[in-house]
Every structure is written in structure tokens, then in C-alpha cells.
Design a protein around this motif. Structure first.
Motif, short mmCIF file in Angstrom:
data_model
loop_
_atom_site.label_atom_id
_atom_site.label_comp_id
_atom_site.label_asym_id
_atom_site.label_seq_id
_atom_site.Cartn_x
_atom_site.Cartn_y
_atom_site.Cartn_z
N GLU A 1 25.72 37.17 -7.98
CA GLU A 1 25.46 37.85 -6.70
C GLU A 1 23.99 38.22 -6.63
OE1 GLU A 1 27.65 41.57 -6.52
OE2 GLU A 1 27.19 42.02 -8.59
N GLY B 1 32.91 42.39 -2.51
CA GLY B 1 32.25 42.99 -1.35
C GLY B 1 33.17 43.11 -0.14
N ILE B 2 33.04 44.22 0.54
CA ILE B 2 33.86 44.45 1.73
C ILE B 2 33.28 43.67 2.92
CG2 ILE B 2 34.48 46.30 3.36
CD1 ILE B 2 35.00 47.91 0.62
N GLY C 1 26.33 42.38 2.67
CA GLY C 1 26.47 43.68 2.01
C GLY C 1 26.48 44.78 3.06
N1 PMP Z 1 27.18 43.49 -4.88
C1 PMP Z 1 26.64 44.64 -5.30
C2 PMP Z 1 26.13 44.75 -6.68
C3 PMP Z 1 26.59 45.73 -4.43
O1 PMP Z 1 26.06 46.90 -4.84
C4 PMP Z 1 27.10 45.61 -3.13
C5 PMP Z 1 27.09 46.78 -2.20
N2 PMP Z 1 25.80 47.14 -1.82
C6 PMP Z 1 27.62 44.37 -2.73
C7 PMP Z 1 27.67 43.34 -3.64
C8 PMP Z 1 28.17 44.15 -1.35
O2 PMP Z 1 29.37 44.85 -1.20
P1 PMP Z 1 29.79 45.52 0.18
O3 PMP Z 1 29.81 44.42 1.18
O4 PMP Z 1 31.13 46.09 -0.08
O5 PMP Z 1 28.77 46.53 0.50
#
Ligand code: PMP
Length: 285
Positions: free
Chosen positions: A184, A210-211, A247
Motif C-alpha cells: 500500500e 481500507g474503507i 484513503g
Molecule cells: N493504509 C493505511 C496505512 C492507512 O493509514 C489508511 C488510512 N489513512 C489507509 C490505507 C486507507 O484506509 P481508509 O480508506 O479506511 O482511510
């Protein structure tokens, strides 16, 4: 105007929102958190965020000091107290106050913090132009050392990678796993497009579930675009037709250059732009 911050069981003024220097969240990064967006006064995917918080907490054997509904109410009250219409919530549960030793089990009461504020990760023009990224030398945490699905307060692994991006003048860093496959970005999930199909590394390759990722996958499928989870290599990224990151803070952002290789025609691609648009339609619906 000073913020109202939720601390443990109530809202307090920002200046009163303090925790002990003996809190293991500070001493050891022992705790979990969520970053959550607010769009048009509505909290985006709150249930999914609370579920992930509880899963992360369970894995590290941390109790959440409130049940799901009470916690959801506390988040909503914090948003309301700050008149937040469009913004960003930081929800944190730490192990609480202990002594200077590691033992988490002597920490009797977890600390709960909810901050409702704003965030702008990248300047607006970067969403138009697209990001330049690099491949980081720092690999994502080995899943047998710390499962990357845990959204813990310990982000040093990602911070080391982020420093590499900053040093080289890139906007983000792509992290690989111990086998060399794409994991990622430092705070975002990775997607590429090839032949009209979207590819994304499985979470087992070393990423947070990730959401935003889940929402974007749903939106792509609703548009009848194929979405395939498979291990991706550096070669796959270099030869992709489109490349984007998702994200909570970054939302959906196109990548146009990685390690000096130009992606597509050097601008965010058609599918990327469509998904970004659909994402906001959904978020504001
Ligand atoms: N990977 C990492 C390491 C994160 O910290 C995040 C959140 N900022 C994400 C992926 C994305 O996740 P989300 O869409 O749930 O924010």
C-alpha cells in the motif's frame, strides 16, 4: 474558535483535552485509531469505521470503553459540538495510564479521544494534475510481526517510508511487502487499471482493509468494471494505464508518475476521474 474534544466520557475544551505522560498510547504507541470523514454533516461509513476499530482493538486485546451505539453517539455529539459540516474525525483509544514497563494489563482504564476538525492532505491542484510517487525501500510490516490490518497508533513503519518520499520530493511512497509485492502507500490503498480492469492487492499482501477502498470497489462494480484482487509487482505499476490511491484523507487521487515512469498520458485517467466523481456523489448522497 477553540475545539471541543471528547475525552473519555465527555466533551471538554481543547485546552483541557490532555492525557497523562504515563499513558501507554504515548509511551508505546499502544492503542488503535480511526480517521473518519464528514461530508455535508453526515459521518461517512461510521459503522464500518467502528467495526474496524473494534477488530483492531480485539487483536491487541484492548477493551473499548463504550459499546458500539454509545461510541457512535459520542462521535456524533463531537461533530455537532464543533458544528462540523465537512471535515475529519480522529477517534483514538489508547491503553491508558500504566507504569514505565510494557505490561498493558496493568493499565486499568483506556483513554478515549475524539477530535472533530479538518484535513487537507494534498493541495487541490494535485487532484487535477495527479501525484508523483516513489517505491520505498522500507517494506510494510511483516504480517507475522504486526498484522497490517490493525490500525494501531504505531505508524513508524509508514513514517519511515513517508520520509523517503519527502526526501525525494515525491508526493507519496509505495510500500512493498517482505516478498516484494505491492502492499500500500504510507496511508492509502493502491489501485491500477489495465485493459479496462481494476487491480488491487489483496489485504493479505500487507495493507489496511481500507474503507475508501471498499466503497470504490463497490462503485466500480456498480459501473460494471471488473475488479480483481491479485498480487502486484513493481512491473505492474510501471506498465499500468491508470494508477490511483484511496484513503479517508486522500479520498481518490490519481498517480501519474512512479520512479520516473509516466503513467498513461501523464494525467489522471478516465476511470480514476469517474470513480473520484462517483465517490463524492456517494459521499454527499
Ligand atoms: N493504509 C493505511 C496505512 C492507512 O493509514 C489508511 C488510512 N489513512 C489507509 C490505507 C486507507 O484506509 P481508509 O480508506 O479506511 O482511510
Amino acid at each position: 474558535m477553540a475545539l471541543k474534544v471528547w475525552l473519555n466520557d465527555k466533551l471538554v475544551d481543547e485546552e483541557q483535552a490532555k492525557i497523562s505522560v504515563f499513558d501507554h498510547g504515548l509511551l508505546y504507541g499502544d492503542g488503535v485509531f480511526e480517521g473518519i470523514r464528514v461530508y455535508d454533516g453526515k459521518i461517512f461509513e461510521l459503522d464500518a469505521h467502528l467495526k474496524r476499530l473494534c477488530d483492531s482493538a480485539k487483536v491487541i486485546r484492548l477493551g473499548i470503553p463504550m459499546d458500539h451505539n454509545t461510541l457512535a453517539q459520542a462521535v456524533k455529539k463531537t461533530v455537532k459540538a464543533n458544528n462540523l459540516v465537512d471535515g475529519y474525525i480522529r477517534l483514538i483509544v489508547t491503553r491508558g495510564i500504566g507504569d514505565l514497563g510494557l505490561n498493558p494489563l496493568i493499565c486499568k482504564q483506556q483513554s478515549l479521544i475524539i477530535i472533530a476538525a479538518t484535513i487537507q492532505l494534498y493541495p487541490e491542484e494535485l487532484y487535477e494534475k495527479g501525484l508523483t510517487v516513489i517505491s520505498g525501500a522500507t517494506i510494510r510490516n511483516h504480517p507475522l510481526a504486526l498484522p497490517p490490518q490493525i490500525k494501531s497508533l504505531n505508524y513508524l513503519n509508514n513514517i519511515l517510508a513517508k520520509i523517503e518520499a519527502i526526501d525525494s520530493g515525491a508526493g507519496e511512497v509505495i510500500m512493498y511487502n517482505h516478498l516484494g509485492y505491492v502492499a500500500e502507500a504510507s496511508g492509502d490503498n493502491v489501485f491500477i487499471v489495465k485493459g479496462g480492469v481494476i487491480y488491487n492487492p489483496p489485504v493479505q499482501s500487507g495493507s489496511l482493509e481500507g474503507i475508501t477502498r471498499a466503497v470504490v470497489i463497490r462503485l466500480a462494480k456498480a459501473k460494471k468494471i471488473g475488479v480483481v484482487q491479485k498480487d502486484l509487482t513493481r512491473f505492474d505499476l510501471y506498465t499500468s494505464e491508470e494508477f490511483f490511491l484511496t484513503g479517508t484523507a486522500a479520498e481518490v487521487i490519481g498517480v501519474v508518475n512512479i520512479d520516473g515512469r509516466v503513467i498513461g498520458d501523464g494525467k489522471p485517467g478516465t476511470i480514476t476521474k469517474m470513480l473520484r466523481e462517483k465517490f463524492f456523489e456517494y459521499a454527499r448522497a
